[in-house]
Design a protein around this motif. Sequence first.
Motif, PDB file in Angstrom:
ATOM      1  N   LEU A   1       1.978  -7.280  12.989  1.00  0.00           N
ATOM      2  CA  LEU A   1       0.563  -7.662  12.922  1.00  0.00           C
ATOM      3  C   LEU A   1      -0.083  -7.282  11.584  1.00  0.00           C
ATOM      4  O   LEU A   1      -0.855  -8.072  11.030  1.00  0.00           O
ATOM      5  N   PRO A   2       0.157  -6.065  11.057  1.00  0.00           N
ATOM      6  CA  PRO A   2      -0.450  -5.765   9.746  1.00  0.00           C
ATOM      7  C   PRO A   2      -0.050  -6.754   8.660  1.00  0.00           C
ATOM      8  O   PRO A   2      -0.830  -7.030   7.741  1.00  0.00           O
ATOM      9  N   TYR A   3       1.169  -7.293   8.749  1.00  0.00           N
ATOM     10  CA  TYR A   3       1.655  -8.241   7.748  1.00  0.00           C
ATOM     11  C   TYR A   3       0.980  -9.596   7.901  1.00  0.00           C
ATOM     12  O   TYR A   3       0.860 -10.351   6.929  1.00  0.00           O
ATOM     13  N   ALA A   4       0.532  -9.910   9.122  1.00  0.00           N
ATOM     14  CA  ALA A   4      -0.083 -11.205   9.385  1.00  0.00           C
ATOM     15  C   ALA A   4      -1.557 -11.246   9.012  1.00  0.00           C
ATOM     16  O   ALA A   4      -2.149 -12.316   8.928  1.00  0.00           O
ATOM     17  N   MET A   5      -2.171 -10.084   8.794  1.00  0.00           N
ATOM     18  CA  MET A   5      -3.600 -10.029   8.478  1.00  0.00           C
ATOM     19  C   MET A   5      -3.807 -10.065   6.967  1.00  0.00           C
ATOM     20  O   MET A   5      -2.966  -9.576   6.208  1.00  0.00           O
ATOM     21  N   PRO A   6      -4.938 -10.623   6.497  1.00  0.00           N
ATOM     22  CA  PRO A   6      -5.215 -10.663   5.051  1.00  0.00           C
ATOM     23  C   PRO A   6      -5.288  -9.257   4.480  1.00  0.00           C
ATOM     24  O   PRO A   6      -6.037  -8.414   4.972  1.00  0.00           O
ATOM     25  N   SER A   7      -4.518  -9.006   3.451  1.00  0.00           N
ATOM     26  CA  SER A   7      -4.442  -7.650   2.907  1.00  0.00           C
ATOM     27  C   SER A   7      -5.770  -7.193   2.318  1.00  0.00           C
ATOM     28  O   SER A   7      -6.147  -6.030   2.450  1.00  0.00           O
TER      29      SER A   7
ATOM     30  N   ALA B   1      -8.766  -7.922   3.257  1.00  0.00           N
ATOM     31  CA  ALA B   1      -9.677  -7.525   4.332  1.00  0.00           C
ATOM     32  C   ALA B   1      -9.266  -6.182   4.918  1.00  0.00           C
ATOM     33  O   ALA B   1     -10.113  -5.317   5.202  1.00  0.00           O
ATOM     34  N   MET B   2      -7.968  -5.985   5.105  1.00  0.00           N
ATOM     35  CA  MET B   2      -7.488  -4.713   5.655  1.00  0.00           C
ATOM     36  C   MET B   2      -7.757  -3.549   4.690  1.00  0.00           C
ATOM     37  O   MET B   2      -8.057  -2.437   5.124  1.00  0.00           O
TER      38      MET B   2
ATOM     39  N   LEU C   1       0.351  -1.180   5.404  1.00  0.00           N
ATOM     40  CA  LEU C   1       0.369  -2.593   5.037  1.00  0.00           C
ATOM     41  C   LEU C   1       1.779  -3.094   4.712  1.00  0.00           C
ATOM     42  O   LEU C   1       2.082  -4.268   4.921  1.00  0.00           O
TER      43      LEU C   1
END
Length: 545
Positions: free
Chosen positions: A357-363, A365-366, A409
């Motif tokens: 999931l962390p890889y699928a989210m925009p970095s 934004a994270m 991340l």
Amino acid sequence: MRPPLSGPGSATQAPGRGSVDSGLPPSRATRDHAPITLTGIAGKVLLLGLTAGIAVWAAFPLIDGGKWVGLALLAATTAALFYLYLTRRHIPAKYLVPGTLFLVAFQVFPVLYTASTSFTNYGDGHRGSKDDAIVAIQTASVTQVPDAAQYVLSIATTGDPATGALVFLVADPGTRAVSVGDVDGLRQLDAADVTVAPNGRVTAADGYTVLNIGQASARSKEITDLVVPTAGGAVRASGLTRAYEGKAVRAYAADCDCVRDTETGQTWTADEETGTFVAADGERLAQGWKVNVGLSNFTRVLTDENISGPFLGTLLWNFAFAIGSTGGTFVLGLLIALALHSPRMRGTNVYRVLLILPYAMPSFAMLLVWRDMFNADFGLINNMFGLSVDWFGQPWTARFAVILVQLWLGYPYMFLVATGALQAIPAELTEATSVDGASPWQSFRAVTLPLLLVALSPLLIASFAFNFNNFNAIYLTTDGAPFPADNPSNGATDLLITYTYRLAFGGQGAEFGFAAAISLFIFAIVAVVSAVSFRRTRKQEEVYS
């Protein structure tokens, strides 16, 4: 087995020989007689037309600037492209040339331009030629004199009223002649192209959008800063409806190659080595010009005490950040991959979805979310664990925080590639070590890990190079903070790339030449580390191949 036909007119061919009819090799015959389709013709016409259009568009600026070598190179390249794609020869080149052109345009040219910039003083105050600097110095010193010409002023633009480049539409009250002025000077307009109100103010002009009072007020600072050079001085705005032609207090004198102040008599002489006008007491005018400074940008990094110390500290932290981020994510990703690779694990697909999931989210934004989570006052981490740590206020806590964010991340990527590499290792190898009496740790260390490193070493090298220049990880979390009190341009968490960015675009003034020199340092460091790592990887491949 039937013998091959070989009579006259037969179209058969013997193995390894060309067609009897054509006498050409099979590939040549097929190529020369390939069917021509309407789609192929349309695509070729479209692409070559686009190429011709780009060439024509690029030719006009080259002609205006007198860049004849560039124009000749453009013409030769365009002619070569037309020749290549209008003939049926050179098939491999048709596929290689587009990629080569993009490589030159987006890789080779930027690197060469950066390298050339690193040997100059290019930056704020040193962007143009010496003539540009003289014009800027003279127009900046313009003041209003009692007998100065007065004009009725209208503010206009050629683009969007809120963002377009501003111009002055000035009308002479006596002759009602209208001129348009910008940084290049005044140009008189044809009376048929303008509409002038009874009060002398221009209300419309062909090709320009006249701003109303509200639109002009919103851009008052730009209007005040706009100076239109003239033969005797410059035109400047006096409010939003009036303009005057002032006189330049400072003027260039060719006999002494200097700038003189007509009011005070002070003189600034041109220094061709630094690209500035310098007074006898050492005072330098802010506006200079671009010159070649040789290796001074490079030696400055090593000899300037205000830069060499922070630079070395930043370099060491840069290596620690890149190694810690790459190594930490690899170890964590590999451990998770090994755990889920075990045949005794159940529900591995669910775990894998959750873990990536962390890889699928925009970095980006994270990174912003993590920055708020580390906030000393209302951050989730302090509130959840009952801490009162100023994470970004101390050097080591800030460094620990950014590496922790990178770990969260980056581990999904390492988990994915390690999972794929583990599945590619034959099970017979590990089973053979078990039969020989090796423990699971011995089997992993002697067989699994070496084979994994052979497969993943190129990815680890690429990850190291990425993290060495991971601009977003620092800029969006700490912005380089915390900063020492005596050096606001170099923070404890700054990487070389963020330090370079602050030099190039910082509030204290851009130093593009110096930033380009540091960029070459970064390039050289990453290139050497990558070359050494790839060499060791090839040796490892030879051992385990």
